[in-house]
Design a protein around this motif. Sequence first.
Motif, mmCIF file in Angstrom:
data_model
loop_
_atom_site.group_PDB
_atom_site.id
_atom_site.type_symbol
_atom_site.label_atom_id
_atom_site.label_comp_id
_atom_site.label_asym_id
_atom_site.label_seq_id
_atom_site.Cartn_x
_atom_site.Cartn_y
_atom_site.Cartn_z
ATOM 1 N N MET A 82 23.735 24.948 33.934
ATOM 2 C CA MET A 82 23.525 24.479 35.285
ATOM 3 C C MET A 82 24.387 25.297 36.225
ATOM 4 N N LEU A 83 23.806 25.765 37.308
ATOM 5 C CA LEU A 83 24.535 26.502 38.323
ATOM 6 C C LEU A 83 25.214 25.525 39.259
ATOM 7 N N THR A 84 26.427 25.854 39.665
ATOM 8 C CA THR A 84 27.167 25.023 40.610
ATOM 9 C C THR A 84 27.514 25.871 41.815
ATOM 10 N N LEU A 85 27.253 25.348 42.993
ATOM 11 C CA LEU A 85 27.522 26.055 44.240
ATOM 12 C C LEU A 85 28.822 25.528 44.825
ATOM 13 N N HIS A 86 29.778 26.427 45.082
ATOM 14 C CA HIS A 86 31.055 26.084 45.692
ATOM 15 C C HIS A 86 31.111 26.780 47.047
ATOM 16 N N THR A 87 31.392 26.040 48.093
ATOM 17 C CA THR A 87 31.479 26.642 49.424
ATOM 18 C C THR A 87 32.809 26.308 50.069
ATOM 19 N N SER A 88 33.278 27.236 50.878
ATOM 20 C CA SER A 88 34.450 27.011 51.716
ATOM 21 C C SER A 88 34.152 27.674 53.054
ATOM 22 N N VAL A 115 28.860 30.893 43.317
ATOM 23 C CA VAL A 115 28.032 30.188 42.345
ATOM 24 C C VAL A 115 28.671 30.373 40.985
ATOM 25 N N THR A 116 28.872 29.275 40.283
ATOM 26 C CA THR A 116 29.422 29.369 38.938
ATOM 27 C C THR A 116 28.420 28.766 37.956
ATOM 28 N N ALA A 117 28.500 29.247 36.735
ATOM 29 C CA ALA A 117 27.600 28.738 35.699
ATOM 30 C C ALA A 117 28.250 28.968 34.348
ATOM 31 N N PRO A 118 27.894 28.133 33.386
ATOM 32 C CA PRO A 118 28.357 28.419 32.022
ATOM 33 C C PRO A 118 27.823 29.791 31.598
ATOM 34 N N PRO A 119 28.546 30.512 30.760
ATOM 35 C CA PRO A 119 28.129 31.883 30.394
ATOM 36 C C PRO A 119 26.685 32.007 29.918
ATOM 37 N N ARG A 120 26.229 31.102 29.068
ATOM 38 C CA ARG A 120 24.862 31.204 28.546
ATOM 39 C C ARG A 120 23.843 31.022 29.668
ATOM 40 N N ALA A 121 24.081 30.060 30.556
ATOM 41 C CA ALA A 121 23.161 29.836 31.678
ATOM 42 C C ALA A 121 23.172 31.021 32.627
ATOM 43 N N ALA A 122 24.341 31.595 32.855
ATOM 44 C CA ALA A 122 24.446 32.742 33.759
ATOM 45 C C ALA A 122 23.673 33.932 33.208
#
Length: 70
Positions: free
Chosen positions: A1-7, A13-20
């Motif tokens: 699952m991709l996770t979006l982090h904003t500031s 965007v972060t993701a587990p290695p396999r998903a990425a």
Amino acid sequence: MLTLHTSSDCTMVTAPPRAARGYFANVLAGIRDGGAMHARYAALARMSNTDLARRGLTRAEIMRAVVAGE
């Protein structure tokens, strides 16, 4: 699952290695497919109306043929 982090100054965007790996493999496959479609379009667009007719196409049908992979 991709996770979006904003500031305020950055979006990440972060993701587990396999998903990425799967995500970026799909992006690269899309780029490759787009390049192939561009090459087919350019080749058909350069053809004369007579040459297109030999392939059973009209100039108006070029884009459909490109997307269909003909």
